[in-house]
Design an enzyme around this catalytic site. Structure first.
Site, PDB file in Angstrom:
ATOM      1  N   LYS A 159      12.837 -13.369   0.976  1.00 58.53           N
ATOM      2  CA  LYS A 159      12.045 -14.130   1.940  1.00 58.53           C
ATOM      3  C   LYS A 159      12.632 -15.542   2.030  1.00 58.53           C
ATOM      4  CE  LYS A 159       9.250 -10.558   1.462  1.00 58.53           C
ATOM      5  NZ  LYS A 159       9.193  -9.453   2.432  1.00 58.53           N
ATOM      6  N   PRO A 205       0.789  -1.241   0.000  1.00 61.74           N
ATOM      7  CA  PRO A 205       0.000   0.000   0.000  1.00 61.74           C
ATOM      8  C   PRO A 205       0.821   1.291   0.000  1.00 61.74           C
ATOM      9  CG  PRO A 205       0.127  -0.846   2.227  1.00 61.74           C
ATOM     10  CD  PRO A 205       0.865  -1.843   1.353  1.00 61.74           C
ATOM     11  N   GLY A 206       2.153   1.172  -0.108  1.00 64.09           N
ATOM     12  CA  GLY A 206       2.964   2.372  -0.265  1.00 64.09           C
ATOM     13  C   GLY A 206       3.947   2.662   0.845  1.00 64.09           C
ATOM     14  N   GLY A 207       4.231   1.693   1.705  1.00 65.21           N
ATOM     15  CA  GLY A 207       5.136   1.927   2.829  1.00 65.21           C
ATOM     16  C   GLY A 207       6.533   2.347   2.406  1.00 65.21           C
TER      17      GLY A 207
END
Length: 347
Positions: free
Chosen positions: A300, A217-219
């Site tokens: 990851k 979402p834009g972090g």
């Protein structure tokens, strides 16, 4: 005893033990790792402690939040007088600062109160004994007292330029109310932990261009705009409106894994959930093709053999990049089952 003590994320002791063992063997230094899962630390025992300390710079370690050279291990400490045996073990040495710490583990966190109060008592005792400078002195080694139990502590030292600048190796960052997600803390910590002050000033200048792959979402985009970079945010998902309102962001609804820029960018950042080898290969392609000058990306990790996977992915990235790069990788405090990698052209 002599050797190294490294702090790590709870549960990643086998990974740090494997890393220290392999790196020591590569440097031709004999020793063995003592590690127990969930302790939050690893001891690598070696009678070549000084050589080991020089051969394993803190900045090159992936799973160590902090690296300390062991002076002594003190067991069965008398709670009525823990100071006397420490002064005896430190006789003839001199330090520029004192940190009293504990591992960041569930079992050791209750020791935080002891660490605070004991530091207040130990500091004047060290100064009276001539072991600690009156003022912090970065030219001298820093003394670390690490409690792993109330009656069990390690005395260790480190050179300020070859160690984490934060107690426990943990930067205390605050999530601001307008951060779109907690992942913003990962990129903020990456800039602090993987770049030095000179690099941050030189490589993060207002007006530079960047791409954020898998941005929603834009972090991470939000962190870049706070550095006044112009960002192309690539994700089929939505970004928070206040991030778009900065006027520094172009949102492209596309697959960040396949998108490429029309012209070279200063930065590329990527926090996509993908197989680590696939990410490493794609990040290498960005450098081989000259699409970016600098990058920060996450890998990851699988549940098993995480040191082996880390080494394999970093080798794959370097091979795919096909150019000389400075690469630093670390499991940051705000990372979970992942590591964060910084890459920049080697000068």
């Amino acid at each position: 005893m002599s050797g190294l003590l490294g702090f790590c994320r709870q549960g990643f002791e086998p990974e740090l033990a494997a890393e220290l063992t392999e790196r020591a063997a590569y440097a031709g230094i004999a020793g063995y790792a003592r590690a127990q899962r969930n302790d939050g630390y690893v001891v690598f025992v070696s009678d070549q402690g000084d050589a080991l300390d020089r051969a394993l710079p803190w900045r090159e370690l992936v799973f160590a939040r902090q690296k300390l050279k062991v002076i002594a291990e003190l067991r069965a400490l008398d709670p009525r007088d823990r100071i006397a045996p420490m002064l005896a073990a430190l006789e003839g040495q001199r330090f520029g600062d004192l940190w009293v710490e504990h591992p960041d583990s569930d079992a050791a966190k209750p020791l935080a109160g002891l660490a605070r109060s004991f530091g207040n008592a130990l500091r004047p005792a060290l100064r009276r004994a001539g072991l600690l400078s009156a003022q912090e002195d970065q030219r001298l080694p820093r003394l670390h007292v690490v409690f792993v139990q109330g009656d069990h502590a390690f005395l260790a030292s480190t050179r300020p330029h070859d160690s984490s600048p934060w107690p426990l190796g943990i930067p205390r960052l605050k999530l601001l109310p307008d951060a779109p997600s907690r992942s913003a803390l990962k990129l903020e910590e990456a800039f602090l932990a993987l770049l030095d002050a000179e690099e941050r000033a030189r490589l993060l200048k207002p007006g530079m261009t960047a791409a954020d792959l898998g941005a929603a979402p834009g972090g991470w985009t939000w962190v870049l705009t706070r550095q006044h970079l112009r960002v192309t945010s690539v994700d089929n998902g939505p970004l928070r409106q206040h991030v778009l309102d900065t006027g520094l962001v172009e949102h492209l609804r596309a697959d960040g894994f396949h998108w490429k820029p029309a012209q070279p960018l200063d930065w590329m950042v990527c926090d996509m959930v993908e197989q680590p080898r696939r990410v490493a290969e794609r990040m290498g392609t960005w450098f081989r093709e000259g699409w970016c000058r600098h990058a920060i990306f996450n890998l990851k990790l699988p549940m098993k053999k995480r040191w082996d996977e880390t080494r394999l992915c970093l080798d794959l990235f370097a091979e795919q990049a096909s150019r000389p790069l400075t690469v630093r990788a670390r499991q940051l405090y705000h990372d979970r089952e992942e590591i964060t990698v910084f890459a920049t052209p080697r000068h």
